[in-house]
Design a protein around this motif. Structure first.
Motif, PDB file in Angstrom:
ATOM      1  N   UNK A  96      -0.830 -15.326   1.195  1.00  0.00           N
ATOM      2  CA  UNK A  96       0.074 -16.293   1.443  1.00  0.00           C
ATOM      3  C   UNK A  96      -0.100 -17.300   0.055  1.00  0.00           C
ATOM      4  N   UNK A  97       0.684 -17.347  -0.852  1.00  0.00           N
ATOM      5  CA  UNK A  97       0.545 -18.054  -1.852  1.00  0.00           C
ATOM      6  C   UNK A  97      -0.524 -17.786  -2.630  1.00  0.00           C
ATOM      7  N   UNK A  98      -1.473 -18.824  -2.781  1.00  0.00           N
ATOM      8  CA  UNK A  98      -2.773 -18.738  -3.502  1.00  0.00           C
ATOM      9  C   UNK A  98      -3.843 -18.569  -2.609  1.00  0.00           C
ATOM     10  N   UNK A  99      -3.303 -18.164  -1.395  1.00  0.00           N
ATOM     11  CA  UNK A  99      -4.516 -17.877  -0.460  1.00  0.00           C
ATOM     12  C   UNK A  99      -4.462 -16.365  -0.185  1.00  0.00           C
ATOM     13  N   UNK A 100      -5.618 -15.846  -0.341  1.00  0.00           N
ATOM     14  CA  UNK A 100      -5.777 -14.328  -0.172  1.00  0.00           C
ATOM     15  C   UNK A 100      -7.035 -14.015   0.668  1.00  0.00           C
ATOM     16  N   UNK A 101      -6.937 -13.207   1.628  1.00  0.00           N
ATOM     17  CA  UNK A 101      -7.925 -12.994   2.781  1.00  0.00           C
ATOM     18  C   UNK A 101      -8.191 -11.339   2.604  1.00  0.00           C
ATOM     19  N   UNK A 102      -9.152 -10.840   2.191  1.00  0.00           N
ATOM     20  CA  UNK A 102      -9.642  -9.313   2.379  1.00  0.00           C
ATOM     21  C   UNK A 102     -10.435  -9.109   3.646  1.00  0.00           C
ATOM     22  N   UNK A 103     -10.116  -7.989   4.020  1.00  0.00           N
ATOM     23  CA  UNK A 103     -10.677  -7.520   5.391  1.00  0.00           C
ATOM     24  C   UNK A 103     -11.305  -6.366   4.987  1.00  0.00           C
ATOM     25  N   UNK A 104     -12.753  -5.944   5.576  1.00  0.00           N
ATOM     26  CA  UNK A 104     -13.276  -4.699   5.144  1.00  0.00           C
ATOM     27  C   UNK A 104     -13.879  -4.374   6.534  1.00  0.00           C
ATOM     28  N   UNK A 105     -13.708  -3.076   6.849  1.00  0.00           N
ATOM     29  CA  UNK A 105     -14.703  -2.364   8.018  1.00  0.00           C
ATOM     30  C   UNK A 105     -15.788  -1.549   7.482  1.00  0.00           C
ATOM     31  N   UNK A 106     -16.066  -1.761   6.023  1.00  0.00           N
ATOM     32  CA  UNK A 106     -17.144  -1.140   5.446  1.00  0.00           C
ATOM     33  C   UNK A 106     -16.911   0.396   5.485  1.00  0.00           C
ATOM     34  N   UNK A 134      -1.137  10.041  -0.010  1.00  0.00           N
ATOM     35  CA  UNK A 134      -2.343   9.024  -0.264  1.00  0.00           C
ATOM     36  C   UNK A 134      -2.118   8.155  -1.504  1.00  0.00           C
ATOM     37  N   UNK A 135      -2.010   8.822  -2.601  1.00  0.00           N
ATOM     38  CA  UNK A 135      -1.750   8.157  -4.032  1.00  0.00           C
ATOM     39  C   UNK A 135      -0.667   7.100  -3.805  1.00  0.00           C
ATOM     40  N   UNK A 136       0.446   7.336  -2.980  1.00  0.00           N
ATOM     41  CA  UNK A 136       1.514   6.540  -2.928  1.00  0.00           C
ATOM     42  C   UNK A 136       1.096   5.349  -2.018  1.00  0.00           C
ATOM     43  N   UNK A 137       0.144   5.445  -0.821  1.00  0.00           N
ATOM     44  CA  UNK A 137      -0.299   4.528  -0.149  1.00  0.00           C
ATOM     45  C   UNK A 137      -1.262   3.784  -0.950  1.00  0.00           C
ATOM     46  N   UNK A 138      -2.238   3.958  -1.716  1.00  0.00           N
ATOM     47  CA  UNK A 138      -3.006   3.323  -2.479  1.00  0.00           C
ATOM     48  C   UNK A 138      -2.438   2.613  -3.607  1.00  0.00           C
ATOM     49  N   UNK A 139      -1.312   3.059  -4.256  1.00  0.00           N
ATOM     50  CA  UNK A 139      -0.432   2.532  -5.250  1.00  0.00           C
ATOM     51  C   UNK A 139       0.259   1.413  -4.641  1.00  0.00           C
ATOM     52  N   UNK A 140       0.817   1.690  -3.422  1.00  0.00           N
ATOM     53  CA  UNK A 140       1.709   0.567  -2.817  1.00  0.00           C
ATOM     54  C   UNK A 140       0.790  -0.442  -2.532  1.00  0.00           C
ATOM     55  N   UNK A 141      -0.345  -0.413  -1.766  1.00  0.00           N
ATOM     56  CA  UNK A 141      -1.327  -1.486  -1.757  1.00  0.00           C
ATOM     57  C   UNK A 141      -1.763  -2.269  -2.721  1.00  0.00           C
ATOM     58  N   UNK A 142      -2.100  -1.545  -3.914  1.00  0.00           N
ATOM     59  CA  UNK A 142      -2.709  -2.237  -5.074  1.00  0.00           C
ATOM     60  C   UNK A 142      -1.518  -3.071  -5.646  1.00  0.00           C
ATOM     61  N   UNK A 143      -0.272  -2.389  -5.919  1.00  0.00           N
ATOM     62  CA  UNK A 143       0.949  -3.128  -6.246  1.00  0.00           C
ATOM     63  C   UNK A 143       1.298  -4.495  -5.825  1.00  0.00           C
ATOM     64  N   UNK A 183     -15.395   2.322   7.714  1.00  0.00           N
ATOM     65  CA  UNK A 183     -15.330   2.922   9.147  1.00  0.00           C
ATOM     66  C   UNK A 183     -14.110   2.951   9.687  1.00  0.00           C
ATOM     67  N   UNK A 184     -13.283   2.130   9.634  1.00  0.00           N
ATOM     68  CA  UNK A 184     -11.950   2.162  10.231  1.00  0.00           C
ATOM     69  C   UNK A 184     -10.904   1.330   9.721  1.00  0.00           C
ATOM     70  N   UNK A 185     -10.061   2.046   8.868  1.00  0.00           N
ATOM     71  CA  UNK A 185      -9.090   1.431   8.268  1.00  0.00           C
ATOM     72  C   UNK A 185      -8.010   1.045   8.949  1.00  0.00           C
ATOM     73  N   UNK A 186      -7.781   1.331  10.435  1.00  0.00           N
ATOM     74  CA  UNK A 186      -6.752   1.106  11.276  1.00  0.00           C
ATOM     75  C   UNK A 186      -7.222  -0.377  11.882  1.00  0.00           C
ATOM     76  N   UNK A 187      -8.575  -0.611  11.909  1.00  0.00           N
ATOM     77  CA  UNK A 187      -8.936  -1.893  12.562  1.00  0.00           C
ATOM     78  C   UNK A 187      -8.724  -3.001  11.366  1.00  0.00           C
ATOM     79  N   UNK A 188      -8.901  -2.867  10.048  1.00  0.00           N
ATOM     80  CA  UNK A 188      -8.401  -3.588   9.044  1.00  0.00           C
ATOM     81  C   UNK A 188      -7.093  -4.014   9.012  1.00  0.00           C
ATOM     82  N   UNK A 189      -6.356  -2.974   9.459  1.00  0.00           N
ATOM     83  CA  UNK A 189      -4.726  -3.174   9.328  1.00  0.00           C
ATOM     84  C   UNK A 189      -4.421  -4.096  10.591  1.00  0.00           C
TER      85      UNK A 189
END
Length: 192
Positions: A124-134, A26-35, A136-142
């Motif tokens: 995508x370059x300067x464009x960043x879109x963040x998705x939240x499912x509150x 889990x630490x690896x996953x969180x760190x991967x997405x952060x970096x 409830x479902x990280x898989x849906x966000x993925x």
């Protein structure tokens, strides 16, 4: 109907100090997405043991690894804390310590003990879109992240840069500039 009341913000992670407690999957996953999103983030990790994969990811960024068990002294100087241990008691202690010291905390896979969630992110370059499912479902966000990665054109960054140049040439007050930019960009969202 339930509603997502989270307030999305984009943090300059290089100006903040992030603490990740844990060294496993889990630490690896969180760190991967952060970096991936913020390669210049300043991160400290505290764990008695680290997976080889976690070490490999840590070696790609500004990550300091500390071989130790958690104590509240590690919170000092950190703004954001992510608890990823496999010990619910330790994670709860981290949460309580963060609450008492006014630190933002995310206890992995435990939404009631999170001040924030690490959702799906498309960049995508300067464009960043963040998705939240509150939370409830990280898989849906993925899956939504994958969808938007395909839908947002690769050249969107060129458009953003050109609009920034155009914006600087527009005369008038703020409202007039916004009106001109809105008119110029309305084609981006018009239905065919």
């Amino acid at each position: 109907m339930e509603r997502n009341n989270l307030y999305p913000i984009f943090l300059k992670a290089k100006n903040l100090n992030v603490l990740i407690v844990g060294g496993g999957h889990v630490a690896e996953e969180k760190l991967t997405f952060l970096l991936k999103s913020s390669p210049d983030a300043n991160v400290t990790m505290v764990a008695p043991l680290y997976r080889d994969g976690t070490i490999a990811v840590a070696n790609t960024g500004h990550v300091t690894r500390v071989d130790d068990t958690y104590n509240d002294g590690y919170l000092k100087g950190h703004h954001i804390v992510i608890a990823t241990t496999d010990n619910p008691g330790v994670n709860m202690k981290i949460y309580q310590d963060c609450r008492s010291q006014n630190k933002l905390v995310n206890v992995a896979d435990n939404p009631p003990y999170c001040d924030f969630y690490m959702g799906g992110i498309v960049t995508k370059g300067n464009v960043k879109v963040a998705i939240s499912t509150n939370g409830q479902s990280p898989t849906t966000a993925k899956r939504l992240r994958q969808f938007f990665e395909d839908v947002i054109p690769e050249n969107i960054d060129d458009l953003v840069k050109n609009l920034n140049i155009y914006r600087k040439t527009i005369k008038g007050d703020f409202e007039q500039k916004v009106e001109k930019l809105n008119e110029f960009t309305k084609g981006l969202v018009e239905k065919i």
